[in-house]
Structure formats: C-alpha cells, structure tokens
Scaffold this motif. Structure first.
Motif, PDB file in Angstrom:
ATOM      1  N   VAL A  65       0.859  -1.189   0.000  1.00 42.59           N
ATOM      2  CA  VAL A  65       0.000   0.000   0.000  1.00 42.59           C
ATOM      3  C   VAL A  65       0.893   1.236   0.000  1.00 42.59           C
ATOM      4  CG1 VAL A  65      -1.811   1.249   1.228  1.00 42.59           C
ATOM      5  CG2 VAL A  65      -1.791  -1.252   1.248  1.00 42.59           C
ATOM      6  N   GLN A  66       0.740   2.084  -1.022  1.00 46.66           N
ATOM      7  CA  GLN A  66       1.568   3.274  -1.130  1.00 46.66           C
ATOM      8  C   GLN A  66       0.862   4.328  -1.988  1.00 46.66           C
ATOM      9  OE1 GLN A  66       4.221   0.411  -3.684  1.00 46.66           O
ATOM     10  NE2 GLN A  66       5.221   2.387  -3.625  1.00 46.66           N
ATOM     11  N   GLN A  67       1.526   5.461  -2.157  1.00 46.56           N
ATOM     12  CA  GLN A  67       0.949   6.518  -2.967  1.00 46.56           C
ATOM     13  C   GLN A  67       0.975   6.100  -4.434  1.00 46.56           C
ATOM     14  OE1 GLN A  67       2.965  10.274  -2.738  1.00 46.56           O
ATOM     15  NE2 GLN A  67       1.189  11.450  -3.398  1.00 46.56           N
ATOM     16  N   GLN A  68      -0.063   6.453  -5.179  1.00 47.36           N
ATOM     17  CA  GLN A  68      -0.130   6.079  -6.588  1.00 47.36           C
ATOM     18  C   GLN A  68       0.996   6.752  -7.360  1.00 47.36           C
ATOM     19  OE1 GLN A  68      -3.832   5.782  -8.697  1.00 47.36           O
ATOM     20  NE2 GLN A  68      -5.002   6.224  -6.845  1.00 47.36           N
ATOM     21  N   GLN A  69       1.666   5.924  -8.201  1.00 47.07           N
ATOM     22  CA  GLN A  69       2.734   6.435  -9.048  1.00 47.07           C
ATOM     23  C   GLN A  69       2.539   5.863 -10.440  1.00 47.07           C
ATOM     24  OE1 GLN A  69       6.759   6.536  -7.038  1.00 47.07           O
ATOM     25  NE2 GLN A  69       5.749   5.054  -5.727  1.00 47.07           N
ATOM     26  N   SER A  70       2.412   6.705 -11.416  1.00 44.40           N
ATOM     27  CA  SER A  70       2.217   6.234 -12.787  1.00 44.40           C
ATOM     28  C   SER A  70       3.543   5.859 -13.414  1.00 44.40           C
ATOM     29  CB  SER A  70       1.539   7.318 -13.627  1.00 44.40           C
ATOM     30  OG  SER A  70       2.340   8.490 -13.648  1.00 44.40           O
ATOM     31  N   SER A  71       3.519   4.804 -14.224  1.00 42.97           N
ATOM     32  CA  SER A  71       4.686   4.350 -15.002  1.00 42.97           C
ATOM     33  C   SER A  71       5.922   4.143 -14.145  1.00 42.97           C
ATOM     34  CB  SER A  71       5.020   5.352 -16.118  1.00 42.97           C
ATOM     35  OG  SER A  71       5.460   6.592 -15.580  1.00 42.97           O
ATOM     36  N   VAL A  72       5.715   3.540 -12.961  1.00 43.17           N
ATOM     37  CA  VAL A  72       6.843   3.213 -12.084  1.00 43.17           C
ATOM     38  C   VAL A  72       6.770   1.740 -11.744  1.00 43.17           C
ATOM     39  CG1 VAL A  72       7.924   3.637  -9.853  1.00 43.17           C
ATOM     40  CG2 VAL A  72       6.921   5.529 -11.108  1.00 43.17           C
ATOM     41  N   SER A  73       7.918   1.039 -11.832  1.00 44.72           N
ATOM     42  CA  SER A  73       7.925  -0.401 -11.570  1.00 44.72           C
ATOM     43  C   SER A  73       7.766  -0.674 -10.085  1.00 44.72           C
ATOM     44  CB  SER A  73       9.242  -1.015 -12.075  1.00 44.72           C
ATOM     45  OG  SER A  73      10.316  -0.601 -11.269  1.00 44.72           O
ATOM     46  N   GLY A  74       7.468  -1.951  -9.762  1.00 41.11           N
ATOM     47  CA  GLY A  74       7.231  -2.330  -8.376  1.00 41.11           C
ATOM     48  C   GLY A  74       8.453  -2.251  -7.497  1.00 41.11           C
ATOM     49  N   LEU A  75       9.666  -2.200  -8.104  1.00 41.01           N
ATOM     50  CA  LEU A  75      10.889  -2.162  -7.313  1.00 41.01           C
ATOM     51  C   LEU A  75      11.522  -0.778  -7.288  1.00 41.01           C
ATOM     52  CD1 LEU A  75      12.589  -5.543  -8.305  1.00 41.01           C
ATOM     53  CD2 LEU A  75      11.243  -5.003  -6.282  1.00 41.01           C
ATOM     54  N   ALA A  76      10.839   0.228  -7.848  1.00 43.15           N
ATOM     55  CA  ALA A  76      11.406   1.569  -7.872  1.00 43.15           C
ATOM     56  C   ALA A  76      11.241   2.247  -6.513  1.00 43.15           C
ATOM     57  CB  ALA A  76      10.730   2.396  -8.963  1.00 43.15           C
ATOM     58  N   GLU A  77      12.021   3.313  -6.319  1.00 48.16           N
ATOM     59  CA  GLU A  77      11.874   4.095  -5.086  1.00 48.16           C
ATOM     60  C   GLU A  77      10.505   4.772  -5.062  1.00 48.16           C
ATOM     61  OE1 GLU A  77      15.127   6.763  -4.595  1.00 48.16           O
ATOM     62  OE2 GLU A  77      16.628   5.274  -5.168  1.00 48.16           O
TER      63      GLU A  77
END
Length: 410
Positions: A65-77
């Motif tokens: 559960v985290q803030q929505q981030q578009s076009s970011v992979s699951g292992l990104a910061e």
C-alpha cells in the motif's frame, strides 16, 4: 455366509504358487505404486507452493500500500507519504489483515576495499515485525534500533556478502547517488547480520537498513514513509482483500497484491497445480487399466471354475460378483499399501530431507513436503470409485462363457 465374498477371498489369498497369485500380487503392487505416486505428487507440489509463497510473502507481505505512481515499476523508489493513522487503522481493521509494517526503499552501492555491488536498500523502523524475516537470518543479528543514536547497521544477503567479501562485524561504505549533486554521498555502516531467502530476486537485490537513514538522505521528515506492507491471515484471499481495501483507502493511496509485482514466481507455482492434476489423471488411468487387465486375466484363467459354477446352477450375476469382490479386495489392498508407502516417504523426507534440490532453480535446498489429509482421502476415494465403475467391463466376459466351453477350456 456370503458365498461370492468367500470364494473371492480364497482366490486372492490362496497360498499355493500359481499364475493367478502372481497376477494378483502384481496388480496390487501396481495400484499401490500409483496411489503412492499421487500422494507424493500432491504433497511435494503443496510443499513447494506453500514454502516458496511463504518466503516471498514473508519478505514483502501480501499487499503493498503506497501513494499512486504512474509508469513506475514495483521495485522503484517510492514517493514519500505521511504516516496516516486513518490508512493504518483502516488496514488493521480488516479481519483478514494480520500485520501492517511501514517501509521505504532507495538505490545504493555497497563498497569494500576490494569490490562494489549495487543493491536496493529496504528501510524499516523499530515497529517492523522482525519475526517475518528472522527465519532467513544465517549469521549475526537483526538491526538494533535506538532513537538516541544514529543507526549505522545493515543486514545483507549471503549473495551480496560473497560478492563484496564481507562478513558480520565488517564496516562497509554505502554510496548514494544524489540527483542534486555531481558526487555521490557516502555513509559507513556495519554488517550486523546476513540473511538468505533462497529467492534470487531478493538475495541479489535487497539489503535492510534503518528507515531513518533513507529519510535523512532523501530529506524526508521523521513521519514520512514509502508505504505499508500488509500481511494477511489467508494469502489465498489476497485479491479479494485488496479490492476491499481499495474501497476504504483515500484517493491518493493504492494497494497492489504482491503476486502482480512478482508474476514470474507465482506463474511458476501455478504451473505446479497443473502438473499435479495431470499426474492425478495419469495415475488414475494406470490404476484402472491395471485392474481391468488383472480381472480379464483372472477371468480367463478361472474359465473352468466359471463353467463349473454355472453348471451347478450359479447365475451370471452371482459369478460376476465373485470377480467384483476379488478386484475390490485387490484395489483396497493396493490403496492401503500405496497410502502407507506414500505417507512413509513423505515422513522420511520431512525427517531427513534426503531429496536435495538446486536452490538457485527451485528456491529451496531440499524438497518441501506438506501433507493435506483431505487430499490423501480424495486420492483414495477417486481411485476406488473410478476402479469400481470400470470393473464392470471385464466382468462382462463371464456372461459370454457357456458352461460346456468353459469346462473344456485349457
């Protein structure tokens, strides 16, 4: 007294050496092997799925559960978000949620005097449920948290330790790339522990540190985190729980099942279920064909007995019942021996781990076993019912035998 059952038992348990005795023993042994193979296949597949999925979930939880981030992979910061009591309490209030832990990640380079290795640092705080990762600790100890001093400890994997030639107690340097500076920032840390999950995606990627170090490097406040890891009571309901939590979370928050972040692992595990079904079907077919062949041979070998029984007034149905009872006795003996053999091998594997595996390929060093008693019962019931239904086919030969021809049969 049941005459058909009496004759069948005499034929099956006869003491004299004969071809029919050999066929009966061979048939019972083949049935036992088929049942044992099915039990072992189910136990090993269930063990693989349970053990590997438990490893994956123990490290990252079932939901992220985290803030929505578009076009970011699951292992990104992650983008920083404020610790939110409303979100936290909403997650904890769900009946299927067991644990909720905060986390943050940051890319870095670990350097010793000899070599350098890239990692993704996973930051945790003192409230983190360390019992999730404790089973993976190989050496040293878990991070120690003290708010009064700066925590400079790190837990690395056995793979990373080997790559940089580091051991517990060694001091290493962490290099952080700062987008606002041309030169990387450096922080010295001490290796407090070494872990090993056996999952390459984890062991080659992650090192664990105090989240406060990530906060200081990123310029975050003491209340900012990357997100929450949610551990469920029942992992099989992760998608259902995820959809329910999405309805409760604020608009800017998003929940993702871990199975969507690491689909390759879970696709491989799902394939094992297909293999289990295929093995069950094949072994059932083998057991059925074996019983049919056995009964045909026994009917043909006992042609003279069949002719004599018919000549003395026995009906076709009465003679058929004899061979049905005979085949059912063989099936029950085979099922019993097969169950004992299969469970015995499972117990031996659990006790000794004599079946070894390549951990880099299978995520475990020994073949895991997990016996579910309802599966053992299912195997026995399905095999018995299918065998009973198929036994009608060879017994039809009894109806086609005339007493005169049967008595002359050599």
């Amino acid at each position: 007294m049941n005459i058909a059952s009496f004759i069948a038992r005499r034929l099956v348990f006869q003491r004299n050496q004969s071809f029919s005795r050999f066929i009966i023993r061979l048939s019972a042994a083949a049935t036992a092997i088929s049942v044992a193979v099915m039990i072992l296949a189910f136990a090993f597949v269930e063990g693989f799925q349970y053990t590997v999925s438990s490893k994956v979930f123990s490290f990252w939880g079932h939901l992220r559960v985290q803030q929505q981030q578009s076009s970011v992979s699951g292992l990104a910061e992650e983008l920083p978000v404020e610790k939110n009591d409303t979100v936290y309490n909403s997650l904890k209030a769900h009946p299927n949620v067991k644990l909720v832990d905060a986390f943050a990640t940051k890319s870095a380079m670990l350097k010793t005097s000899e070599t350098i290795e890239g990692v993704l640092l996973k930051g945790v705080d003192k409230q983190f449920s360390k019992e999730r990762l404790q089973p993976f600790m190989q050496e040293g100890k878990w991070l120690e948290f003290d708010d009064s001093v700066q925590n400079n400890q790190i837990v690395i994997s056995t793979y990373t330790a080997k790559q940089i030639n580091a051991k517990v107690g060694d001091r290493i340097l962490i290099y952080f790339i700062d987008n606002n500076s041309t030169a990387p920032r450096v922080r010295p840390v001490m290796v407090s522990g070494i872990y090993k999950t056996g999952i390459e995606e984890y062991d080659k990627t992650f090192a664990i540190i105090d989240m406060n170090l990530i906060r200081r490097l990123n310029g975050w406040s003491n209340t900012q985190i990357g997100g929450y890891e949610v551990t469920l009571n029942d992992y099989r309901t992760d998608y259902k729980t995820n959809n329910e939590l999405l309805d409760e979370l604020p608009v800017v928050w998003f929940s993702t099942p871990l199975r969507e972040i690491y689909p390759n692992i879970f696709d491989w595990l799902a394939l094992q279920s297909t293999n289990k079904t295929v093995i069950l079907i094949i072994m059932c077919i083998v057991a059925v064909i074996n019983l049919i062949s056995c009964l045909i041979i026994l009917v043909l070998e006992r042609s003279r007995m069949i002719g004599l029984l018919k000549a003395t007034g026995a009906t076709n149905s009465q003679v058929q019942v004899i061979f049905w009872n005979q085949a059912l006795i063989i099936a029950v003996v085979g099922l019993t021996l097969g169950t004992l053999l299969g469970l015995g091998i499972c117990w031996l594997q659990q006790a000794t781990g004599f079946i070894k595996l390549d951990e880099s390929a299978y995520y475990v060093s020994t073949a895991p076993v997990r016996v579910l008693w309802w599966q053992v019962l299912l195997i026995n019931v399905v095999t018995f019912v299918v065998s009973f239904l198929i036994l009608f086919i060879p017994s039809l030969l009894v109806r086609k035998m005339s007493p005169v021809k049967a008595l002359r049969f050599e």
